[in-house]
Enzyme design. Sequence first.
Site, mmCIF file in Angstrom:
data_model
loop_
_atom_site.group_PDB
_atom_site.id
_atom_site.type_symbol
_atom_site.label_atom_id
_atom_site.label_comp_id
_atom_site.label_asym_id
_atom_site.label_seq_id
_atom_site.Cartn_x
_atom_site.Cartn_y
_atom_site.Cartn_z
ATOM 1 N N ARG A 89 129.157 -80.240 43.447
ATOM 2 C CA ARG A 89 128.493 -81.536 43.658
ATOM 3 C C ARG A 89 128.035 -82.160 42.343
ATOM 4 O O ARG A 89 127.974 -83.397 42.225
ATOM 5 C CB ARG A 89 127.311 -81.360 44.620
ATOM 6 N N ILE A 131 124.507 -91.108 46.422
ATOM 7 C CA ILE A 131 125.230 -89.978 46.989
ATOM 8 C C ILE A 131 124.293 -89.375 48.031
ATOM 9 O O ILE A 131 123.120 -89.121 47.750
ATOM 10 C CB ILE A 131 125.620 -88.944 45.905
ATOM 11 N N SER A 132 124.764 -89.194 49.247
ATOM 12 C CA SER A 132 123.911 -88.774 50.353
ATOM 13 C C SER A 132 123.345 -87.374 50.160
ATOM 14 O O SER A 132 123.882 -86.559 49.401
ATOM 15 C CB SER A 132 124.695 -88.806 51.672
ATOM 16 N N HIS A 133 122.232 -87.094 50.864
ATOM 17 C CA HIS A 133 121.691 -85.739 50.909
ATOM 18 C C HIS A 133 122.806 -84.776 51.340
ATOM 19 O O HIS A 133 123.579 -85.099 52.248
ATOM 20 C CB HIS A 133 120.581 -85.628 51.957
ATOM 21 N N PRO A 134 122.886 -83.593 50.754
ATOM 22 C CA PRO A 134 123.848 -82.598 51.234
ATOM 23 C C PRO A 134 123.702 -82.330 52.733
ATOM 24 O O PRO A 134 124.693 -82.151 53.439
ATOM 25 C CB PRO A 134 123.518 -81.357 50.406
#
Length: 214
Positions: A37, A63-66
């Site tokens: 990531r 970038i979204s939360h995992p």
Amino acid sequence: MEDSFKHKGMRKKLIEELRYFGITEERVLDAMMKIPRHFFLDLAFVEQAYSNVAFQIGVGQTISHPRTVAYQTQLLNPQRGQKILEIGTGSGYQTSVLCEMGARVYSMERQKELFIKSRKIISQLGYTPKLFFGDGYKGMPSYAPYDGIIVTCGAPFIPEALVEQLKPGGKMIIPVGEGAKQIMHQVTKNPDGTLQVDQFGEFSFVPMLEKVAK
């Protein structure tokens, strides 16, 4: 960029955290374990890349939360060889997760800067999705129908054009709502063309915009 033992250790810790949050699909976890990531973030954020937080990636996007990536992917449950349309390439991280799971990915981005940047990173990782620059509300009808559609930005409504491009038996994962929070929707198209809509809690996404940014 290097993917060191330290990075892999941080990734393993993140995967354990995702299990704690209820992500049970091993194929999703395996894919996220394999993808660095930190490649998708600015160097200043490398040490925080495996925290369960979102980061700015430019032009007002994130970038979204995992956890969000894992949750949407688990709901979609893409199978190897299935044709998946992604609306909002963004950093390219979600795109890469889908590719790692063996899906045939068609991804659309409306921000030219992100389109160029994500294309380079995805290519460096060895993935070969079909990437497009354009209006996500319109989808990509020339390659329809799709087994699944995943929308990675908050939509004020469920776009009819995307529903039309969904294969009977297919499903779309889309956060719906205006404002700071959206409700995650799973839209399943029945064989007769009717829709089954299920809701899966509150999330926070950047808004889905109509006009293409040059």
